[in-house]
Every structure is written in C-alpha cells, then in structure tokens.
Design an enzyme around this catalytic site. Structure first.
Site, mmCIF file in Angstrom:
data_model
loop_
_atom_site.group_PDB
_atom_site.id
_atom_site.type_symbol
_atom_site.label_atom_id
_atom_site.label_comp_id
_atom_site.label_asym_id
_atom_site.label_seq_id
_atom_site.Cartn_x
_atom_site.Cartn_y
_atom_site.Cartn_z
ATOM 1 N N THR A 363 0.840 -1.297 0.080
ATOM 2 C CA THR A 363 -0.179 -0.049 0.049
ATOM 3 C C THR A 363 0.836 1.176 -0.214
ATOM 4 O O THR A 363 0.257 2.225 0.247
ATOM 5 C CB THR A 363 -1.052 -0.023 1.167
ATOM 6 O OG1 THR A 363 -0.273 -0.306 2.373
ATOM 7 C CG2 THR A 363 -1.914 -1.067 0.903
ATOM 8 N N ASP A 364 2.205 1.215 -0.374
ATOM 9 C CA ASP A 364 2.992 2.256 -0.151
ATOM 10 C C ASP A 364 3.647 2.479 -1.408
ATOM 11 O O ASP A 364 4.985 2.578 -1.448
ATOM 12 C CB ASP A 364 4.108 1.954 0.811
ATOM 13 C CG ASP A 364 4.791 3.734 1.111
ATOM 14 O OD1 ASP A 364 4.245 4.589 0.889
ATOM 15 O OD2 ASP A 364 6.006 3.306 1.367
#
Length: 460
Positions: A363-364
């Site tokens: 998610t980064d």
C-alpha cells in the site's frame, strides 16, 4: 541632465533582478531604449549578466549569489568506471531559479526546458537532495556547519544548492554538484576503508545500526523512511560493494517482530518480482545479529568500488516533465509513453510491477518508489525496490493492523496483466508462508492470502 542611456544603465540591475530569461526586445522596451543601444549597454556593463541562447532564442538574466557563493556550479557526472567529467554548469539567476543546459546529455527534456531555464533547480538535482530517514540524519549532522534547517523537507532551493555543493558526495545517481563536493568525493575515494569481509559483516551491521540510531549517518541522502545505513561489503560475485541496509529493532515486541518479518518479505518480493516478464529487482539478502534483522539491498546505481550511473524517480519525472495530478504508476507510465519519453513495452512492465505490488498488499507504491535510468533522452525502468506488503506495517503507536487485506480485481482490459502479476504474487505468498525466518502468525497469514489469490485467479 542624465541621458536616456544613463538612466537605462542605472535601471538595468533592477529590471533584470525582477525578470529572468528576458528577451532583448522586451528588456529594451522596459528600459525605453533601442535593441542596439541595449547591446552596447550590456557589453559595457559591469553587472554579472548571463546570456544564453542564440539569435532570436537569446535570453538575459542577472546572476545571483547563493549564501556567499558566486552562484555558479559545475555539475559532474561519474561514469560506470568511476571517472568524473563535467556535464554542465549551473548558474543561479535573479530573482529566483537557475539556468543549466542539458541538451546533448542523456536527460530527457520537454520544450519548456530545452533552452536551460528552470523556475527552480534543474530537475535531476531534486532527487539528490537529502530525503527520508538518512536525509533527516544528514540534515541534523550538518545543520550547524552549513546553517541549514535540521529537517530537509523545509529546505529551499538555495539550501539544497549550498548543501549539495559542500557534502553531496553520495547522493542518488551519478551527479556531483560543485568543485568542493567533487574534491571531497575524490578524497573519500582515496581514503575509503576496505569493504566489510563476509565473516564479519553481520556483526559490523549491528554496530552500524547502533551508530545510525545514536548519531545519524552523514554523507548519504538516499531516500526512504525505514531505519537504514549505507555500507560497503565484500561479497564475491556481486558487481558492487555498495549497499543500503535496513534494520529492525533489537527486542521481541510485536511491532519489532512485524518489522523484522517485513524485511524478510521485502527480500522475498524482490526475488519473486523477477518472474515478471522484463522486470528486474534489486539484489538483496537477509542477515541477523544481536537480535536485529538486516535487509541488505545492493545499489543498482553503483558499479564496482567507484562507478555510478544516473537515476531519477517517477515523482521527480512527473513534476518536471508531465505535471499530472496522479500517483498511480500506470497512469504516469502511460503519460510518459504519450510524451515519447518511455517505450510502450517499458510501460507494460510497469503495469505488471504495479499489479504485483497490489497483489502482495503493498500500500506504499508512491511515485518516489519507482525510478528510471535516463539514456539518450529516454527513460528506462530501473530495478524494483521497496516492494513489500506494507498493508501489514505496524501502525503509529506500535499496534498491528487488525483487519486483513483483500486482493483487488482487474478491469477486463487488465486481465492479462493481472494474471501475469498474480503468478509472481502467488510465488511470493508461498515463499513467505514457508520461510522459517518469518513469525508463525505472519506465515499463516501468507498462506491464507496465497490460497485466496489462487481461488480468485480461477474466476478472473
């Protein structure tokens, strides 16, 4: 009574000080003199006037000083053999911005920048600035010596110029700004200690981790938020000794255990990503010592002990060459193809890598976590890095995320790309579930995700 030419001479500095990259006709009009008179005025003026361009493209600006420097800096590029040559010269201009011509270099340009005028700094310099964990450590180490703020995120362009020209010897890519920094790089090359021998590497990493936490690490500004330090190790068969080493805490708390698990996962992800057609991953390995887990990632912008190659992040490329209001790698890659800066197949590789990241719960994936190597005015994807299931990183305060992640589905047009990424992602989850270096609870989660993704693939 003063003549019109004398009045123009007196006003020249103030007019140029308000406008950079001004044409002769516009400058003459504002000074209320003819263009031939302007040319005679400029020829006789003691002002540090920068003249750039030819014929109708000629522009004028007033050079300005930077923190006591002349405001003119040679820019050096270090090649793969470790030899530095001057690539260009940067000139700071009034009232702000700079001039530096990059035509004839490997760096891609758009029409607005082909003449060398920049509203701020030339875009290759922005990734050289101190960033992330190491950047903050560097800023704290040099704040008093160079009179810069102790956090690099609030540095202005002059702070960046001044700091890079003094201590910018180990930045991202292969550029060195200014004679002082270049001389320092040369001295460091002559006095560098021998790389760490394999038998003592893990123990040395434990000592370097303690030093990094206690006092910071001056000299490097590679981006990233995870605690890390730069090192040089002697590993037979590898193309360079230069590595960045991320490390976990030394206790066995749930948060520290999770960070240690994620470091192993990053190593597994960088191995699995190589199964994607045309996609490379940074070389890495995991070591443990004194209760800490270390992820050693080899620098792909380094070659041998001294060689380097250029590198630029998608974040900087977008800001300088595209200007899209987007963070999605795929949309930005497609924008680069439309701008003739990226090959279609390279965009397809980025699409596969982006889906791989989504299918391992990363998610980064911000634009700073994808980079390119410029060559002949085009961009080529660099090896993948910072690829791990960040969905499961500890929250602020140390709590572990409670809810589990659900793998995303593709749109019909994305099906083939999704399936290719899914195959590599399944390899990652399977290896994670079987790796004894990872805690039992996290391995069980990997097993569940692998099965869920396998079931989903049968319905896509």
């Amino acid at each position: 009574m003063r003549t019109k030419q004398q009045l123009a001479q007196e006003r020249l500095a103030s007019v140029l000080g308000r406008r950079a990259a001004v044409r002769a006709a516009d400058l003459a009009r504002e000074l209320e003199i003819s263009v031939p008179t302007l040319h005679r005025l400029l020829a006789a003026s003691p002002l540090p006037v920068l003249v750039a361009g030819k014929a109708r493209r000629t522009r004028y600006a007033l050079r300005r000083t930077v923190r006591g420097d002349s405001g003119e800096y040679p820019l050096y590029a270090v090649d793969a053999s470790g030899r530095a040559t001057q690539l260009a010269t940067l000139s700071a201009v009034a009232p702000s911005g700079s001039w530096m011509a990059l035509t004839g270099t490997d760096w891609p340009l758009i029409e607005e920048t082909r003449e060398g005028w920049w509203d701020g700094l030339p875009y290759p310099l922005y990734d050289m600035r101190p960033q992330g964990y190491l950047g903050r450590q560097l800023a704290r180490a040099i704040q008093r010596e160079l009179a810069v703020p102790d956090h690099p995120d609030v540095w202005n362009d002059d702070d960046i110029l001044f700091a890079l020209s003094r201590v910018g010897t180990d930045t991202v890519g292969n550029l060195i700004l200014g004679d002082t920094a270049c001389e320092r790089w040369q001295r460091e090359g002559l006095s560098t200690l021998e790389p760490l021998r394999e038998a003592s590497t893990a123990a040395a990493y434990a000592d370097l981790a303690e030093q990094a936490l206690a006092a910071g690490v001056a000299g490097s500004s590679a981006a990233g938020e995870f605690p890390k330090f730069p090192a040089r190790r002697d590993l037979p068969g590898r193309p360079t000794p230069h590595v960045l080493v991320k490390f976990s805490g030394a206790d066995d708390s749930p948060a520290v255990r999770r960070w240690a698990d994620l470091l192993v996962c990053e190593h597994l992800a960088l191995e699995a990503v190589r199964a994607l057609p045309g996609v490379a991953g940074a070389h890495s390995r995991v070591l443990s010592h004194a209760g800490r887990t270390f992820l050693e990632v080899e620098r792909f912008d380094r070659h041998g002990p001294f060689g380097r190659s250029p590198l630029i992040s998608l974040e900087t490329v977008n800001a300088a060459l595209l200007g899209l209001d987007a963070h999605d790698w795929t949309r930005l890659a497609d924008g680069l193809v439309a701008a003739s800066l990226l090959e279609t197949e390279d965009s397809a590789r980025i699409h596969r890598l982006w889906w791989f990241g989504r299918l391992i719960a990363n998610t980064d994936m911000h634009p700073g976590n994808l980079s390119f190597q410029p060559l002949s005015g085009r961009l080529h994807p660099a090896p993948a890095y910072d690829m791990l299931p960040m969905r499961y990183a500890p929250l602020t305060g140390g709590e572990l995320p409670a809810s589990e992640w659900t793998p995303p589905l593709p749109l019909p047009r994305e099906r083939e790309t999704w399936l290719a990424a899914c195959e590599a992602a399944l390899t990652f989850w399977e290896r994670m579930a079987a790796d004894a270096r990872i805690s039992a609870a996290f391995r069980a989660l990997g097993s569940r995700h692998g099965q869920a993704l396998r079931d989903l693939a049968e319905r896509v």
